[in-house]
Design a protein around this motif. Structure first.
Motif, short mmCIF file in Angstrom:
data_model
loop_
_atom_site.label_atom_id
_atom_site.label_comp_id
_atom_site.label_asym_id
_atom_site.label_seq_id
_atom_site.Cartn_x
_atom_site.Cartn_y
_atom_site.Cartn_z
N LEU A 119 -46.32 -49.52 -17.58
CA LEU A 119 -47.79 -49.55 -17.67
C LEU A 119 -48.28 -51.00 -17.57
O LEU A 119 -48.86 -51.54 -18.52
N LEU A 122 -52.21 -51.65 -18.23
CA LEU A 122 -52.59 -51.45 -19.63
C LEU A 122 -52.01 -52.55 -20.50
O LEU A 122 -52.66 -53.03 -21.43
N TYR A 161 -54.90 -43.49 -25.65
CA TYR A 161 -55.43 -43.89 -24.35
C TYR A 161 -55.24 -42.76 -23.34
O TYR A 161 -54.27 -42.01 -23.42
N ILE A 163 -53.84 -41.83 -20.14
CA ILE A 163 -52.85 -42.41 -19.24
C ILE A 163 -53.35 -42.45 -17.81
O ILE A 163 -53.09 -43.41 -17.07
N CYS A 166 -54.98 -45.67 -16.68
CA CYS A 166 -54.24 -46.91 -16.94
C CYS A 166 -53.96 -47.73 -15.69
O CYS A 166 -53.26 -48.74 -15.76
N THR A 208 -45.00 -43.15 -23.98
CA THR A 208 -46.20 -42.32 -24.09
C THR A 208 -45.84 -41.06 -24.86
O THR A 208 -44.84 -40.41 -24.57
#
Length: 280
Positions: A119, A122, A161, A163, A166, A208
C-alpha cells in the motif's frame, strides 16, 4: 411428537433504525421454516442499542427469546475498526438468561480475515513528519499515529480505511482466516494465529483485516466486509518498517517468504492486539 407449529418471539437488536442485515436474517429464518414445513406465529420486538435492557424482552411472564437478530453494521461506526462492531456480541451476552435453549442467533459467527498487502500511497499519506520549517511534529505523529519507516520508536498504527480508495494496491498473499468469534456463546477472550505465505513479489506495508459475518450455522449466507466491498472500511495494520518480499519463481511453502500473525481480542475494552513476525 413435537408440533410443527410454534410461537416464535423474535428480538431484533439495531441502532438508529439500521435494519438491512436484520431483515436478511429474518428472510433466511422464514426460508428455513418453509423448507421444514413448519408454521409459526411470529412476534417481533425491535430494540435500539441506546435503550437496550434485558428487562425489555421479558414479556408475558417471562417468554424466552427464540430468534435474536443483530445488526452488526452501524453507520455511526463507519470511522472505527471492524472489530469494534463486536458490540453486538457483548449485548447478546446480556440476553443470555432470556434466550431459549435452541435459540437461533443471527449472525451466529464472525470470522476475522486478513491479507498481506503493498500500500505505497496509503503509507506515504501516513508517513511521520520530522521537522517542518523548524517545528517538531513528533507529538502529532504519536497522537494521530504515523508510519515511521523505523525512524521513531512508537508502534505502527492500525487505522480504518477504504482499501479501494488507497491508490496503488497489491495483494501479496492469499486471504486467510486469523480467528473466529462464536456468537452462540457469551463473549470471552479470543486468540488466533495464522501463517502468512507470500506468493507475489513486492513491498509489504502491512496487513488488511476485516470481518465476514456468518448468518447461519451452515455458512450458506456470509456477508463480507472485505476489500471488494466498497461500503465498509477495513482495518489496516501497518508494519513498523516496510518489508521487501521476494518470491523467486515457483517455490514450495517451506521455501517462500512467510510471516506469523497473532491476534488476541480483549472483551473488556473491545481491543484487538496484533503481533507479527517475518521469516525471510
Amino acid at each position: 411428537m413435537r408440533s410443527n407449529h410454534f410461537t416464535v418471539f423474535i428480538v431484533i437488536i439495531t441502532c438508529d433504525g439500521a435494519m438491512e442485515v436484520s431483515m436478511v436474517g429474518i428472510l433466511i429464518f422464514f426460508g428455513v421454516l418453509q423448507q421444514c414445513k413448519i408454521s409459526a406465529d411470529l412476534r417481533f420486538q425491535a430494540l435500539n442499542y441506546c435503550d437496550i435492557g434485558v428487562s425489555m424482552v421479558l414479556v408475558d411472564g417471562g417468554t424466552l427469546v427464540d430468534l435474536l437478530i443483530g445488526e452488526p453494521f452501524y453507520y455511526e461506526n463507519e470511522g472505527k475498526l471492524p472489530w469494534q462492531n463486536l458490540r453486538f456480541w457483548k449485548e447478546r451476552t446480556m440476553f443470555d438468561s432470556v434466550l431459549s435453549e435452541d435459540v437461533v442467533i443471527m449472525p451466529c459467527k464472525g470470522v476475522l480475515k486478513a491479507c498481506a498487502m503493498s500500500l505505497p500511497d496509503l503509507w506515504k499519506s501516513r508517513s511521520c513528519l520530522a521537522r517542518v520549517e523548524g517545528f517538531n511534529h513528533s507529538i502529532v505523529n504519536a497522537t494521530l499515529g504515523a508510519c515511521s519507516d523505523g525512524q521513531i520508536s512508537h508502534e505502527a498504527p492500525c487505522i480504518p480505511y477504504f482499501i479501494w480508495q488507497c491508490g496503488e494496491i497489491k495483494e501479496l498473499s492469499e486471504i486467510f482466516t486469523v480467528m473466529e468469534f462464536d456468537f452462540t456463546k457469551p463473549i470471552g477472550p479470543c486468540f488466533g494465529k495464522a501463517k502468512v505465505n507470500f506468493n507475489v513479489t513486492g513491498i509489504c506495508h502491512g496487513f488488511t483485516l476485516w470481518i465476514d459475518w456468518v448468518m447461519d450455522a451452515k455458512s450458506s449466507t456470509v456477508l463480507s466486509t472485505g476489500p471488494d466491498c466498497r461500503y465498509y472500511k477495513q482495518g489496516v495494520k501497518f508494519l513498523s518498517k516496510p518489508v521487501v518480499v521476494d518470491v523467486n519463481g515457483v517455490c514450495s511453502s517451506s521455501e517462500c517468504p512467510s510471516a506469523d500473525l497473532e491476534t488476541s481480542f480483549d472483551p473488556s475494552n473491545g481491543e484487538l492486539t496484533i503481533n507479527y513476525l517475518f521469516h525471510q
